[in-house]
Design a protein around this motif. Sequence first.
Motif, short mmCIF file in Angstrom:
data_model
loop_
_atom_site.label_atom_id
_atom_site.label_comp_id
_atom_site.label_asym_id
_atom_site.label_seq_id
_atom_site.Cartn_x
_atom_site.Cartn_y
_atom_site.Cartn_z
N GLU A 1 3.51 -18.85 25.49
CA GLU A 1 4.43 -19.45 24.55
C GLU A 1 3.86 -20.70 23.90
O GLU A 1 4.15 -21.01 22.76
N ILE A 2 3.05 -21.44 24.66
CA ILE A 2 2.46 -22.69 24.17
C ILE A 2 0.97 -22.66 24.45
O ILE A 2 0.55 -22.38 25.58
N ASP B 1 -2.40 -24.95 24.39
CA ASP B 1 -2.95 -26.31 24.30
C ASP B 1 -4.16 -26.35 23.39
O ASP B 1 -4.81 -25.33 23.14
N LEU C 1 2.61 -30.64 17.04
CA LEU C 1 3.13 -29.32 17.38
C LEU C 1 3.28 -28.52 16.10
O LEU C 1 3.83 -29.01 15.11
N SER D 1 3.00 -24.12 14.39
CA SER D 1 3.02 -22.69 14.65
C SER D 1 2.38 -21.95 13.48
O SER D 1 2.39 -22.43 12.35
N VAL E 1 2.82 -23.72 19.17
CA VAL E 1 4.03 -23.19 19.79
C VAL E 1 4.20 -21.78 19.22
O VAL E 1 4.52 -21.61 18.05
N CYS F 1 12.35 -20.31 24.36
CA CYS F 1 11.15 -20.72 25.08
C CYS F 1 11.52 -20.94 26.54
O CYS F 1 12.48 -21.65 26.85
N TRP G 1 7.41 -25.73 29.65
CA TRP G 1 7.45 -27.18 29.46
C TRP G 1 7.27 -27.88 30.80
O TRP G 1 7.91 -27.52 31.76
#
Length: 83
Positions: free
Chosen positions: A26-27, A29, A45, A47, A71, A77, A82
């Motif tokens: 989902e995320i 880095d 952040l 997308s 993201v 999410c 997180w």
Amino acid sequence: MAPKSLLRHPAATSQISDLTDGSFEEILDDPRFGEGSPAPARVILCSGKVYYDLVDHRDRSGIADAAIVRVEQLYRCGRTAWP
């Protein structure tokens, strides 16, 4: 850029092992800032196509203190994504 520009973008590719052995994340880095590297001054952040535009701009401008985090799933999410 055309709407389908990421289909031909060299950085928007995956290894076959990512598709067969990996899972959806989902995320994502920024690979420039990992363990042992100095902390970034800014975290951005974003997308989709905006990520590649920001990375291109960061590289052309010589910006070294901004991390760009993707993201990939904006809605629903998971809490485990997180910290």
